[in-house]
Enzyme design. Structure first.
Site, PDB file in Angstrom:
ATOM      1  N   ASP A 146      58.164  71.897   4.941  1.00 50.38           N
ATOM      2  CA  ASP A 146      59.037  72.839   4.265  1.00 50.38           C
ATOM      3  C   ASP A 146      60.433  72.630   4.808  1.00 50.38           C
ATOM      4  O   ASP A 146      60.593  72.434   6.018  1.00 50.38           O
ATOM      5  CB  ASP A 146      58.569  74.260   4.614  1.00 50.38           C
ATOM      6  CG  ASP A 146      58.474  75.145   3.409  1.00 50.38           C
ATOM      7  OD1 ASP A 146      59.507  75.297   2.735  1.00 50.38           O
ATOM      8  OD2 ASP A 146      57.384  75.689   3.148  1.00 50.38           O
ATOM      9  N   ASP A 151      63.024  74.906  -0.007  1.00 52.99           N
ATOM     10  CA  ASP A 151      62.926  76.345  -0.163  1.00 52.99           C
ATOM     11  C   ASP A 151      64.125  76.903  -0.933  1.00 52.99           C
ATOM     12  O   ASP A 151      65.270  76.536  -0.673  1.00 52.99           O
ATOM     13  CB  ASP A 151      62.910  76.939   1.258  1.00 52.99           C
ATOM     14  CG  ASP A 151      62.670  78.418   1.289  1.00 52.99           C
ATOM     15  OD1 ASP A 151      61.547  78.829   0.967  1.00 52.99           O
ATOM     16  OD2 ASP A 151      63.599  79.177   1.627  1.00 52.99           O
ATOM     17  N   GLU A 156      61.394  74.501  -4.842  1.00 54.73           N
ATOM     18  CA  GLU A 156      60.975  75.852  -5.212  1.00 54.73           C
ATOM     19  C   GLU A 156      62.108  76.458  -6.038  1.00 54.73           C
ATOM     20  O   GLU A 156      63.152  76.828  -5.504  1.00 54.73           O
ATOM     21  CB  GLU A 156      60.737  76.718  -3.978  1.00 54.73           C
ATOM     22  CG  GLU A 156      60.223  78.096  -4.360  1.00 54.73           C
ATOM     23  CD  GLU A 156      60.529  79.193  -3.337  1.00 54.73           C
ATOM     24  OE1 GLU A 156      59.798  80.196  -3.330  1.00 54.73           O
ATOM     25  OE2 GLU A 156      61.499  79.077  -2.567  1.00 54.73           O
ATOM     26  N   HIS A 179      52.015  81.482  -0.561  1.00 53.26           N
ATOM     27  CA  HIS A 179      52.147  82.469   0.509  1.00 53.26           C
ATOM     28  C   HIS A 179      53.043  83.652   0.147  1.00 53.26           C
ATOM     29  O   HIS A 179      53.228  84.539   0.967  1.00 53.26           O
ATOM     30  CB  HIS A 179      52.696  81.769   1.754  1.00 53.26           C
ATOM     31  CG  HIS A 179      54.091  81.238   1.535  1.00 53.26           C
ATOM     32  ND1 HIS A 179      54.375  80.247   0.622  1.00 53.26           N
ATOM     33  CD2 HIS A 179      55.275  81.601   2.058  1.00 53.26           C
ATOM     34  CE1 HIS A 179      55.667  80.014   0.606  1.00 53.26           C
ATOM     35  NE2 HIS A 179      56.242  80.822   1.466  1.00 53.26           N
ATOM     36  N   ASP A 180      53.639  83.622  -1.040  1.00 51.58           N
ATOM     37  CA  ASP A 180      54.543  84.715  -1.428  1.00 51.58           C
ATOM     38  C   ASP A 180      53.945  85.661  -2.456  1.00 51.58           C
ATOM     39  O   ASP A 180      54.550  86.687  -2.775  1.00 51.58           O
ATOM     40  CB  ASP A 180      55.838  84.130  -2.038  1.00 51.58           C
ATOM     41  CG  ASP A 180      56.703  83.437  -1.006  1.00 51.58           C
ATOM     42  OD1 ASP A 180      56.683  83.857   0.166  1.00 51.58           O
ATOM     43  OD2 ASP A 180      57.392  82.471  -1.376  1.00 51.58           O
TER      44      ASP A 180
HETATM   45  C1  GLC Z   1      60.995  81.208  -0.231  1.00 47.18           C
HETATM   46  C2  GLC Z   1      59.769  81.241   0.649  1.00 47.18           C
HETATM   47  C3  GLC Z   1      59.576  82.634   1.180  1.00 47.18           C
HETATM   48  C4  GLC Z   1      60.784  82.984   2.008  1.00 47.18           C
HETATM   49  C5  GLC Z   1      62.054  82.850   1.182  1.00 47.18           C
HETATM   50  C6  GLC Z   1      63.269  82.884   2.044  1.00 47.18           C
HETATM   51  O1  GLC Z   1      60.831  81.950  -1.377  1.00 47.18           O
HETATM   52  O2  GLC Z   1      58.661  80.788  -0.078  1.00 47.18           O
HETATM   53  O3  GLC Z   1      58.407  82.764   1.936  1.00 47.18           O
HETATM   54  O4  GLC Z   1      60.667  84.292   2.489  1.00 47.18           O
HETATM   55  O5  GLC Z   1      62.115  81.622   0.499  1.00 47.18           O
HETATM   56  O6  GLC Z   1      63.344  81.730   2.829  1.00 47.18           O
END
Ligand code: GLC
Length: 549
Positions: free
Chosen positions: A107, A209, A268, A330-331
């Protein structure tokens, strides 16, 4: 790609997301770690005992971090958090993963660092700090007002007052996650050094991310209001994210990584990215290789949402790009419960596994979905994630989907020998890998079978597709087709009923074939059975895979 060149590995790969906190603890501190993951590589790829058979691991952040956002607040990009091990452990892990034929991607959190990162510590020291303009600082407006009305994704204002030099700093997520200033070339070159550091250590790519947030309008204009909604969604986020510079940064990164062989970049991108998440493929060959499209993940269990994915979202990807398929991460709450709110969760998870592993694109499994791990109900005192706590109990939050992996029926589910950082699910004595792998009818065995089929079927792992019309609206039917190495045409048909009704229908334009499997748990198919398109019968939430003649 020239006609003869081999397609890149990630087009036919299946990824598995590991949340390092929760996969396997090796030192008994109740937190997962790299040596723990290393001890499970045989499970992921293929070992003497139970083996799932995936191709690549996406490792959520393992960098040193104060863990306000559980690793997405990085305080040192070129090291490993001691909770997870050391750089030496990481090197051993990569070496062994590669030895198993597994790729590993990390990541990479580009938008923000932790407020404990040395860059920010220095930046906040004074207005004349050499790193002042590495972050986004602004004066307040008259009468003590903040520089703009921007809202943070995790609640509250995006601006926090820093008394040291009397300015506000910007944070699109938590206040402990200050946003970097990507207009500053020094920030880019420092982050590109980080990318080289890990590529030189052998990682196979990155999951990037929150890329929508990389660019902001640094004149800080107010976002326009949006009526009727609460919190973050109460404004149109036109100035604090989604600026063109994000694409420029992706192009720069792409150029950098192209000096390394076989690296994959996965972005993402928010579901509401202007132009759709597909815009981050650029022209198809100059930005990202893969982009998450969360519109499917945010949709209910309905044939229309998967149909839309196939007929609208996938075709919007420019030539050279490639879709991703992801139902859980995970979100978000785990999809077995999202899909199963009104219906048979287990049957839907089985049918979803068929979709995940047969729709066109690269699938991503989230650890534990192969055993049907559920969202775990937690008391407030058990929560760890600040975002989950902040909105508890009004939003499901993220901790319920981050609980320890359920390996076996022993205490703490084989995850750890001591008290785990988040409680192990109460159902772990019956729902676990050891038990599921021994049961030929389990969800786990279905995943395993589908993974095998996908690996050996050119139609399923890289074939063209077409949606077949004429089925009831609740049922999705599509075909995949490819030429095998021997030159024959292989055709697979997938039919999924996303409803609680049984359907019978016929598809005159489809050839007959052999049914390879049904996701219906009460009728696992031991051997192939004849399938007739003149009378297709799909039970409630049943999926079927057919090899067409
Ligand atoms: C992304 C991650 C998440 C994190 C956010 C801020 O959406 O998947 O878990 O809290 O970014 O970094």
């Amino acid at each position: 790609m020239s006609e003869n060149s081999k397609p890149p590995w990630w087009k036919s790969a299946v990824f598995y997301q590991i949340y390092p906190w929760s996969f396997q603890d090796s030192n008994g501190d109740g937190i997962g770690d790299l040596n723990g993951i290393r001890s499970r590589l045989g499970y992921l790829r293929g070992g003497p005992n139970v083996a799932l058979g995936i191709d690549a691991i996406w490792l959520s952040p393992v960098y040193p971090s104060p863990m306000r956002d559980f690793g997405y607040d990085v305080s040192d990009y070129v090291n490993i958090d001691p909770r997870f091990g050391s750089l030496h452990d990481f090197d051993e892990f990569i070496k062994e993963a590669h030895g198993h034929g597994l790729r590993v991607i990390m990541d990479l959190v580009l938008n923000h660092t932790s407020d404990q990162h040395a860059w920010f510590v220095e930046s906040r020291r004074s207005r004349s700090s050499p790193r002042r303009d590495w972050y986004c600082w602004a004066d307040g407006k008259s009468f003590g007002r903040r520089p703009s009305n921007w809202n943070a994704r995790f609640g509250g204002s995006s601006w926090t007052w820093d008394p040291r030099a009397g300015q506000y700093y910007l944070h699109s997520f938590l206040k402990e996650q200050p946003d970097l200033n990507w207009q500053n070339p020094s920030v880019r070159s420092a982050m590109w050094d980080v990318v080289r550091f890990w590529l030189d250590r052998g990682v196979d790519g990155f999951r990037l991310d929150a890329i929508n947030w990389l660019g902001k309008d640094m004149r800080w204009p107010n976002n326009p209001f949006r009526f009727g909604l609460r919190g973050y969604t109460r404004q149109h986020h036109v100035h604090d994210r989604d600026q063109d510079i994000a694409h420029e940064i992706m192009r720069e990164l792409r150029t950098l990584v192209s000096a390394y062989p076989d690296v994959v970049l996965i972005g993402e991108a928010a579901a509401d990215t202007p132009g759709g998440p597909a815009s981050f493929y650029g022209r198809g060959d100059d930005e990202l290789d893969l982009v998450f499209d969360f519109r499917v993940m945010k949709s209910p269990w309905h044939a229309d949402s998967f149909r839309r994915f196939l007929t609208t979202q996938v075709p919007s990807i420019p030539r050279g790009g490639w879709p991703t398929i992801v139902f859980s991460n995970h979100d978000q709450p785990r999809h077995i419960d999202r899909y199963g709110t009104e219906g048979n969760a287990e049957a839907r998870a089985r049918a979803a596994a068929l979709l995940l592993l047969t729709m066109p694109g690269t699938p991503f499994l989230y650890y534990g979905e192969e055993v049907g791990m559920r969202n775990v109900t937690l008391r407030y005192s058990e929560l760890r994630d600040p975002y989950t706590k902040r909105f508890w109990p009004f939003r499901p939050g993220r901790d319920p989907a981050r609980t320890p992996m359920q390996w076996d029926a022993s205490a703490h589910a084989g995850f750890t020998t001591s008290r785990p950082w988040l409680p192990v699910a109460a159902d772990s004595s019956s729902l676990n890998v050891a038990r599921a792998a021994a049961d030929p009818c389990s969800l786990w065995s279905l995943y395993r079978r589908l993974l095998d089929l996908r690996r050996t079927s050119p139609a399923l792992n890289r074939g063209a597709y077409r949606v077949i019309g004429g089925s009831p609206r609740d049922c999705l039917v599509y075909e995949r087709e490819a030429r095998t190495e021997q030159g024959a045409i292989e055709k697979m048909l997938i039919a999924v009923n996303c409803s609680q009704r049984r359907y019978e229908f016929n598809l005159p334009e489809v050839a007959d074939g052999m049914q390879l499997l049904s996701t219906n748990s009460t009728a696992p198919i031991a051997s192939e059975v004849k399938w007739d398109p003149a009378r297709i019968v799909l039970d409630a939430d049943e999926g079927q895979l057919i090899r067409l003649s």
